[in-house]
Motif scaffolding. Sequence first.
Motif, PDB file in Angstrom:
ATOM      1  N   PRO A  76       0.832  -1.218   0.000  1.00 40.80           N
ATOM      2  CA  PRO A  76       0.000   0.000   0.000  1.00 40.80           C
ATOM      3  C   PRO A  76       0.867   1.269   0.000  1.00 40.80           C
ATOM      4  O   PRO A  76       1.962   1.266   0.562  1.00 40.80           O
ATOM      5  N   ARG A  77       0.351   2.328  -0.645  1.00 34.24           N
ATOM      6  CA  ARG A  77       1.131   3.572  -0.779  1.00 34.24           C
ATOM      7  C   ARG A  77       1.314   4.288   0.546  1.00 34.24           C
ATOM      8  O   ARG A  77       2.205   5.118   0.693  1.00 34.24           O
ATOM      9  N   ARG A  78       0.432   3.972   1.516  1.00 32.53           N
ATOM     10  CA  ARG A  78       0.595   4.561   2.841  1.00 32.53           C
ATOM     11  C   ARG A  78       0.321   3.489   3.884  1.00 32.53           C
ATOM     12  O   ARG A  78      -0.661   2.752   3.785  1.00 32.53           O
ATOM     13  N   VAL A  79       1.204   3.372   4.858  1.00 35.33           N
ATOM     14  CA  VAL A  79       1.000   2.408   5.937  1.00 35.33           C
ATOM     15  C   VAL A  79       1.468   3.051   7.239  1.00 35.33           C
ATOM     16  O   VAL A  79       2.477   3.765   7.264  1.00 35.33           O
ATOM     17  N   LEU A  80       0.704   2.835   8.308  1.00 40.32           N
ATOM     18  CA  LEU A  80       1.114   3.347   9.617  1.00 40.32           C
ATOM     19  C   LEU A  80       2.138   2.380  10.195  1.00 40.32           C
ATOM     20  O   LEU A  80       1.909   1.171  10.202  1.00 40.32           O
ATOM     21  N   LEU A  81       3.255   2.908  10.659  1.00 40.09           N
ATOM     22  CA  LEU A  81       4.240   2.083  11.361  1.00 40.09           C
ATOM     23  C   LEU A  81       4.140   2.468  12.833  1.00 40.09           C
ATOM     24  O   LEU A  81       4.612   3.531  13.245  1.00 40.09           O
ATOM     25  N   VAL A  82       3.459   1.616  13.589  1.00 38.68           N
ATOM     26  CA  VAL A  82       3.108   1.935  14.981  1.00 38.68           C
ATOM     27  C   VAL A  82       4.087   1.240  15.913  1.00 38.68           C
ATOM     28  O   VAL A  82       4.337   0.046  15.767  1.00 38.68           O
ATOM     29  N   GLU A  83       4.632   1.977  16.883  1.00 39.95           N
ATOM     30  CA  GLU A  83       5.374   1.292  17.942  1.00 39.95           C
ATOM     31  C   GLU A  83       4.744   1.619  19.293  1.00 39.95           C
ATOM     32  O   GLU A  83       4.506   2.790  19.616  1.00 39.95           O
ATOM     33  N   LEU A  84       4.496   0.568  20.073  1.00 41.61           N
ATOM     34  CA  LEU A  84       3.952   0.747  21.423  1.00 41.61           C
ATOM     35  C   LEU A  84       5.096   0.698  22.426  1.00 41.61           C
ATOM     36  O   LEU A  84       5.897  -0.237  22.411  1.00 41.61           O
ATOM     37  N   GLY A  85       5.223   1.735  23.241  1.00 34.79           N
ATOM     38  CA  GLY A  85       6.301   1.795  24.241  1.00 34.79           C
ATOM     39  C   GLY A  85       7.672   1.830  23.609  1.00 34.79           C
ATOM     40  O   GLY A  85       8.478   0.914  23.786  1.00 34.79           O
ATOM     41  N   PRO A  86       7.991   2.877  22.842  1.00 39.48           N
ATOM     42  CA  PRO A  86       9.251   2.893  22.069  1.00 39.48           C
ATOM     43  C   PRO A  86      10.518   3.149  22.891  1.00 39.48           C
ATOM     44  O   PRO A  86      11.606   3.182  22.304  1.00 39.48           O
ATOM     45  N   ARG A 140      -2.231   6.622  23.458  1.00 40.14           N
ATOM     46  CA  ARG A 140      -2.961   5.341  23.396  1.00 40.14           C
ATOM     47  C   ARG A 140      -3.356   5.079  21.946  1.00 40.14           C
ATOM     48  O   ARG A 140      -3.483   6.032  21.152  1.00 40.14           O
ATOM     49  N   PRO A 141      -3.568   3.799  21.586  1.00 31.89           N
ATOM     50  CA  PRO A 141      -3.844   3.479  20.177  1.00 31.89           C
ATOM     51  C   PRO A 141      -5.191   4.005  19.678  1.00 31.89           C
ATOM     52  O   PRO A 141      -5.379   4.119  18.466  1.00 31.89           O
ATOM     53  N   GLU A 142      -6.102   4.352  20.588  1.00 32.37           N
ATOM     54  CA  GLU A 142      -7.429   4.834  20.167  1.00 32.37           C
ATOM     55  C   GLU A 142      -7.333   6.095  19.320  1.00 32.37           C
ATOM     56  O   GLU A 142      -8.242   6.381  18.532  1.00 32.37           O
ATOM     57  N   THR A 143      -6.280   6.882  19.469  1.00 33.19           N
ATOM     58  CA  THR A 143      -6.187   8.139  18.719  1.00 33.19           C
ATOM     59  C   THR A 143      -5.418   7.991  17.400  1.00 33.19           C
ATOM     60  O   THR A 143      -5.181   8.981  16.708  1.00 33.19           O
ATOM     61  N   LEU A 144      -5.019   6.772  17.035  1.00 28.08           N
ATOM     62  CA  LEU A 144      -4.322   6.573  15.756  1.00 28.08           C
ATOM     63  C   LEU A 144      -5.235   6.957  14.595  1.00 28.08           C
ATOM     64  O   LEU A 144      -6.459   6.779  14.681  1.00 28.08           O
ATOM     65  N   GLN A 223      -5.709  -5.101  22.024  1.00 29.25           N
ATOM     66  CA  GLN A 223      -6.996  -5.413  21.389  1.00 29.25           C
ATOM     67  C   GLN A 223      -7.395  -4.312  20.413  1.00 29.25           C
ATOM     68  O   GLN A 223      -7.964  -4.589  19.358  1.00 29.25           O
ATOM     69  N   GLU A 224      -7.088  -3.069  20.769  1.00 32.04           N
ATOM     70  CA  GLU A 224      -7.398  -1.960  19.863  1.00 32.04           C
ATOM     71  C   GLU A 224      -6.554  -2.084  18.580  1.00 32.04           C
ATOM     72  O   GLU A 224      -7.036  -1.856  17.475  1.00 32.04           O
ATOM     73  N   ILE A 225      -5.299  -2.488  18.726  1.00 31.63           N
ATOM     74  CA  ILE A 225      -4.442  -2.715  17.555  1.00 31.63           C
ATOM     75  C   ILE A 225      -5.030  -3.853  16.704  1.00 31.63           C
ATOM     76  O   ILE A 225      -5.126  -3.741  15.473  1.00 31.63           O
ATOM     77  N   HIS A 288     -10.758 -10.054  18.721  1.00 28.78           N
ATOM     78  CA  HIS A 288     -10.918  -8.786  18.013  1.00 28.78           C
ATOM     79  C   HIS A 288     -10.647  -8.929  16.526  1.00 28.78           C
ATOM     80  O   HIS A 288     -10.409  -7.938  15.827  1.00 28.78           O
ATOM     81  N   GLY A 289     -10.651 -10.155  16.018  1.00 24.63           N
ATOM     82  CA  GLY A 289     -10.701 -10.367  14.578  1.00 24.63           C
ATOM     83  C   GLY A 289      -9.378 -10.608  13.885  1.00 24.63           C
ATOM     84  O   GLY A 289      -9.341 -10.734  12.666  1.00 24.63           O
ATOM     85  N   ALA A 290      -8.255 -10.702  14.640  1.00 30.90           N
ATOM     86  CA  ALA A 290      -6.969 -10.943  13.977  1.00 30.90           C
ATOM     87  C   ALA A 290      -6.635 -12.435  14.067  1.00 30.90           C
ATOM     88  O   ALA A 290      -7.059 -13.120  14.998  1.00 30.90           O
TER      89      ALA A 290
END
Length: 362
Positions: A76-86, A140-144, A223-225, A288-290
């Motif tokens: 995909p042309r855009r992807v979020l690269l998320v790190e939790l607790g970097p 928190r991941p809710e605001t991604l 779970q949000e992720i 949560h569907g994963a």
Amino acid sequence: MTPLAYELHAMIEADGPMPVSRYMALCLGHPQHGYYTTRDPFGAAGDFTTAPEVSQMFGELIGIWCAEVWRGMGAPRRVLLVELGPGRGTLMQDVLRAAKVLPEFRAALAVQLIETSPKLKECQRLALAQAGVPIAEHERPETLPDGPLLAVANEFVDALPADQFVKTEHGWHERRIGLQPDGKLAFGLDPAPLPALEESLPPRLRPAPAGSMLERRDYTPMQEIARRIAAYGGSGLVIDYGHVQTAFGDTLQAVRRHEPIDPLEDPGEADLTAHVDFEALGGAVQTHGASLHGPVTQGDFLRRLGIGLRAERLKKSAPAQTEAIDAALARLTGPAPGMGEMFKVLAFSQRNLPAPPGFDIA
Ligand code: SAH
């Protein structure tokens, strides 16, 4: 007494003994006196060392892993690269350096850091100031933002607050932290039995002998992720110490200057964690569907990603570093005192994606 200990005393005097999860949350995240709020705990001079701080090979291989998964997603042309607790931002630095070998991948990245510690946010800003990719901060991941994502959590889940329960002849009871007559913090049991807890255990663990201890934690951020991965596509990667199957035992541990200490000693001034129950975590993200891949040991995961070859190349380009590179390789992939077997890796992906690298071989 530490400044946080005074506050804990006042809280317990006002409201009674507190759940272990509340104690953990305050010790790690209290807005003034929390362990992560006030310090950078990493490295030889700090309290503990994590895999990205051991060697750049760790983050670079995770960067290659992310690029492979992105390709499997159809690039995909855009992807979020998320790190939790970097932490210090070291893993993300290494991931972004490795991503340079695949410029279209790097150009697609929108980095999203999820971090609550003001002190560590500063470290991350400094480490990533020259990264050359857009970086957004969240607590928190809710605001991604919405969209496909790759999410990495190294030694993050072990810091999520856990509760403890103890089986007695009268059933399961919650373990709480109260005050002894001399004013010291002490563990005790809540007198109210919890009859529903036994039924919620995997059948092989019912009925449990008296004295058994069970740990449970709230996996809301993961779970949000997982929910976002199921909805928008992508994959998550959790690396942490823990056990593949739910088991009884007390794994609450405090570490200061690389030594274990009593978890009730000096609250707010030691790292406080509990092992990750990968069976429970897997169940939580699956609902949560994963779909799940692994867990596999960190040693197997890194070997399958080619850490051996990576180490050989590094040694060739820097022969003076040969011993240090071999030591890092043993630490990351070897048995105890290495991290190779104690640490496990779990991936969870959108259902129609191929198995990610590191999990595709039996
Ligand atoms: N991943 C890093 C740091 C691990 S330590 C490394 O491997 O070196 C745990 C990290 O998670 C710290 O950055 C800490 O501040 C952060 N953290 C702990 N609990 C958190 C929470 N509930 N939300 C966001 N960040 C958290």
